[in-house]
Design a protein around this motif. Structure first.
Motif, PDB file in Angstrom:
ATOM      1  N   ARG A 540       0.837  -1.199   0.000  1.00  0.00           N
ATOM      2  CA  ARG A 540       0.000   0.000   0.000  1.00  0.00           C
ATOM      3  C   ARG A 540       0.876   1.255   0.000  1.00  0.00           C
ATOM      4  O   ARG A 540       0.653   2.191  -0.770  1.00  0.00           O
ATOM      5  CB  ARG A 540      -0.927   0.000   1.219  1.00  0.00           C
ATOM      6  N   MET A 544       1.395   3.869  -3.330  1.00  0.00           N
ATOM      7  CA  MET A 544       1.094   5.294  -3.181  1.00  0.00           C
ATOM      8  C   MET A 544       2.348   6.138  -3.404  1.00  0.00           C
ATOM      9  O   MET A 544       2.283   7.222  -3.982  1.00  0.00           O
ATOM     10  CB  MET A 544       0.487   5.549  -1.801  1.00  0.00           C
ATOM     11  N   PRO A 549      -3.334   6.824  -6.305  1.00  0.00           N
ATOM     12  CA  PRO A 549      -4.151   7.334  -5.198  1.00  0.00           C
ATOM     13  C   PRO A 549      -4.616   6.200  -4.298  1.00  0.00           C
ATOM     14  O   PRO A 549      -4.685   5.033  -4.715  1.00  0.00           O
ATOM     15  CB  PRO A 549      -5.326   8.019  -5.906  1.00  0.00           C
ATOM     16  N   TYR A 550      -4.952   6.553  -3.072  1.00  0.00           N
ATOM     17  CA  TYR A 550      -5.234   5.527  -2.075  1.00  0.00           C
ATOM     18  C   TYR A 550      -6.400   4.625  -2.440  1.00  0.00           C
ATOM     19  O   TYR A 550      -6.390   3.431  -2.143  1.00  0.00           O
ATOM     20  CB  TYR A 550      -5.482   6.183  -0.709  1.00  0.00           C
ATOM     21  N   VAL A 553      -5.342   2.051  -4.954  1.00  0.00           N
ATOM     22  CA  VAL A 553      -4.527   1.052  -4.258  1.00  0.00           C
ATOM     23  C   VAL A 553      -5.416   0.084  -3.479  1.00  0.00           C
ATOM     24  O   VAL A 553      -5.253  -1.143  -3.559  1.00  0.00           O
ATOM     25  CB  VAL A 553      -3.514   1.735  -3.316  1.00  0.00           C
ATOM     26  N   GLU A 575      -5.761   3.026 -12.783  1.00  0.00           N
ATOM     27  CA  GLU A 575      -5.564   4.463 -12.671  1.00  0.00           C
ATOM     28  C   GLU A 575      -5.572   5.133 -14.049  1.00  0.00           C
ATOM     29  O   GLU A 575      -6.131   6.216 -14.225  1.00  0.00           O
ATOM     30  CB  GLU A 575      -4.253   4.760 -11.942  1.00  0.00           C
TER      31      GLU A 575
END
Length: 697
Positions: A540, A544, A549-550, A553, A575
């Motif tokens: 994670r 990032m 972006p979180y 992820v 993404e």
């Protein structure tokens, strides 16, 4: 009228690694203190040297900004009676807030009108406020290893020897660590004339320069960088600047002066790393290379005693003498080590403990060899590569028993490669011995050869599994076996190498290597579960850090990450596809199907139960897209798979426009829910789209 504020904490020499974090803390703490104290200012500057930590605030207001507070009281209908006279509630509220009842103001909060007490507090003079703030700025600094001195209870990185605290020309009075803040500082320990007066805060930087202190860290660094280049150029070479070493040297001097020294040409017969390591790691010297890139018998050091020629000559001679002794030792170790072939040292690893509960280093070599052979098979290594991997695994730790690595531990792996080559081992084997330690730190190079990649992964997975098996896991900031770094190393190697490996299979294979003789605290299933969560956290952060972006992820990790490199490819594909207008279609189709499909109790779809063309079209489209997306996912073409799934939007829209899902007929209802569930599950091979927070770009 605005004035400058200065706080200088004079200390005994700080460790180089303490200074930068301290200055960052001081800047943040000062900014927060100014905000909370309502003191307006122009700019906060932090600077420092080994002997001082300083904050300088430019253009600070003479007094605090006034504080205006509105305190909410009772509702107007409670505060005043029908005749408009204040009730006991209003009188009590006014009294408790020290305002007159006639000064209460009325304001509506929603549909209800309330009374408010408006309290105004005039700002106090800045010097009074600063006297209260300054001690907290000192005690608010935290260090890895604080210390006490004398009979004081205070803890700090090093003993505090003086305090300067000025607001303009006025001393800000406070006492700390048995010292009274004043206007007197101390310049360079050897070049200045002792105690120096600072007439006003604004004169600080000029006074420091006069007493041979370059107090600005960045300015000092650039001076050193320029001097290094000039010193090397005078010898016909170019300096090799290591960023970490430059930062360290910058933080151990106050008035730098670079000088170039030399050593005997005969030492150049040894590998470069044997010369560079004692120079860089032990003496803080910068190596010099010629125009052809080869190492020259020169080094550049940085003195803290200024540019005086006589002084520099003495310092140069001293540095050359120290380096000569270190290189002579290295030459002796080199010659002695070459007398024994690297392979002959492996048996000696049976006497070297790897970890008291995990056996010897020789035991580790056997486990790593077995795991590396398995990984070689998984990655399709040819016969020659498999032979190189097995041989490199056998030799990988042998250099731990050499004199050179014993004296310079930083050279493990590097010397293994050199000694392997000189023992007649193939180049591929020697390179894998070196690469199996990579990456050694954040940003380090990664293994480039297949044997090196496989051996590095096997070594790190073995350590991770062994430690977790016996209950050795990182807690908070404690990670004595660098398990976080090793897990990240595995992730980097797999992702950058595009390796297709099962994380679970690797862990399970490594666990079997410990079976039967290690007192395991966790079962295989427990180790797999805990290490998978451990890797999830690393991935994670890594994804990032690489720009995802979180929510992207989380979406791909939730869909599974056993195939680490595939997970990264899925994240990048998702993404990229989020920027495509077709993503709206994908998310719309998924959301509409997902919301109802949660009620599905079965996944079996019976086409005989279809009652409309819309159902038939959606089912037909689903099967076509499912086959298309499945093939794309199998080929790791995740963007193509997502684009294919997005084509379901129109059939899904038609389905919802023409079909009532929640009908009374249970069989028909369940069949329609099952169809929607299949549509909703279609993207699961790429990502869990429920984790996507927004898709607007």
């Amino acid at each position: 009228m605005a004035r400058d504020f200065l706080l200088e904490i004079g200390v005994e020499e700080l460790p180089a690694r303490f200074l930068d974090p301290a200055l960052e803390q001081l800047w943040k703490n000062t900014e927060q203190a100014m905000l909370e104290s309502r003191l307006a200012y122009g700019e906060i500057i932090t600077c420092g040297t080994p002997r001082r930590i300083t904050v300088f605030v430019r253009g600070m207001a003479e007094k605090q900004e006034p504080l205006v507070q509105e305190v909410k009281g009772p509702a107007v209908k409670v505060a005043f009676n029908a005749a408009g006279e204040p009730t006991r509630a209003a009188l009590g509220f006014a009294r408790s807030n020290k305002v007159k009842v006639e000064d209460l103001v009325r304001k509506s909060v929603g549909p209800v009108e309330y009374v408010f007490a408006v309290k105004r507090e005039e700002g106090r003079p800045a010097v009074e406020v600063l006297a209260e703030i300054a001690p907290g700025l000192v005690t608010g600094l935290h260090f890895p290893k604080p210390m006490r001195w004398g009979d004081l209870e205070m803890r700090f990185a090093r003993p505090i020897r003086w305090l300067v605290c000025l607001y303009g020309k006025q001393v800000v009075p406070f006492t700390m660590a048995g010292l009274q803040a004043d206007r007197y500082t101390y310049g360079h320990r050897f070049l200045s004339g002792g105690r120096q007066e600072i007439a006003g805060a604004g004169a600080y930087f000029d006074v420091m320069r006069e007493v041979y202190v370059i107090v600005d860290v960045n300015e000092r660094k650039e001076i050193i960088r320029r001097q290094l280049a000039e010193a090397a150029a005078r010898e016909g070479g170019r300096v090799e600047i290591d960023a970490g070493l430059l930062d360290e040297v910058t933080n151990i001097v106050e008035y730098p002066a670079a000088l170039c020294g030399s050593f005997d040409d005969s030492f150049l017969q040894m590998p470069e790393e044997v010369l560079i390591t004692p120079m860089r790691e032990h003496q803080r010297y910068f190596p010099v290379r010629g125009e052809d890139g080869r190492l020259l018998p020169r080094f550049v050091a940085v003195s803290n005693n200024g540019p005086d020629a006589e002084s520099l000559a003495i310092i140069r001679a001293g540095n050359e003498k120290v380096l000569r002794a270190r290189l002579s030792d290295a030459a002796f170790f080199w010659q002695e080590d070459l007398k024994t072939p690297l392979a002959d040292r492996v048996e000696g690893l049976k006497k070297v403990v790897f970890q008291e509960r995990l056996g010897t280093v020789y035991d580790k070599v056997e486990r790593v060899t077995a795991l590396a052979d398995f990984l070689a098979g998984q990655l399709g290594a040819n016969v020659e590569e498999q032979g190189d991997i097995t041989r490199a695994a056998y030799l990988a730790k042998a250099d731990l028993l050499t004199n050179m690595v014993y004296e310079f531990p930083e050279l493990q792996g590097i010397m293994g490669r050199e000694y392997a080559l000189r023992s007649g081992e193939p180049q591929q084997v020697a390179q894998a011995v070196y690469e199996h330690y990579l990456p050694r730190f954040a940003g380090d190079e990664l293994p480039q050869t297949l044997p090196g990649k496989i051996l590095s992964i096997a070594d790190k997975i073995d350590t991770l599994v062994g430690c977790f098996t016996v209950g050795i896991q990182p807690t908070g900031s404690q990670d004595p076996y660098a398990l976080r770094r090793q897990a990240l190393g595995v992730c980097h190697i797999i992702i950058d190498g595009g390796l297709v490996l099962s994380l679970q299979e690797m862990i399970n294979r490594a666990y079997s290597g410990y079976a039967g003789w290690v007192a395991a605290q966790l079962s295989s299933a427990e180790v797999i579960a805990e290490l998978e969560e451990f890797f999830r956290q690393r991935l994670r952060g890594l994804f990032m850090e690489r720009g995802l972006p979180y929510d992207t992820v989380d979406a791909v990790l939730t869909a599974g990450f056993d195939d680490v490199s595939g997970t990264w490819l899925r994240g990048r594909a998702l993404e990229q596809f989020r920027a495509d207008p077709a993503f709206d279609a994908l998310l719309t189709a998924f959301t509409r199907a997902y919301n109802l499909s949660k009620k599905a109790e079965s996944e079996r779809v019976d086409p005989a139960l279809f009652a409309s063309a819309a159902e038939e079209e959606l089912y037909r489209s689903y099967r076509e897209v499912s086959a298309f997306a499945g093939a794309a996912i199998e080929a790791r073409e995740y963007g193509t798979a997502l684009a294919g799934i997005a084509r379901l939007q129109k059939p899904v829209d038609r389905f919802f426009n023409e079909v009532m899902v929640m009908v009374e007929d249970e069989r028909v209802r369940d069949n329609r829910l099952a169809l929607l569930k299949k549509v909703a599950d279609l993207g699961g091979g790429v990502a869990d789209l429920t984790k996507i927070v927004t898709h607007n770009k």
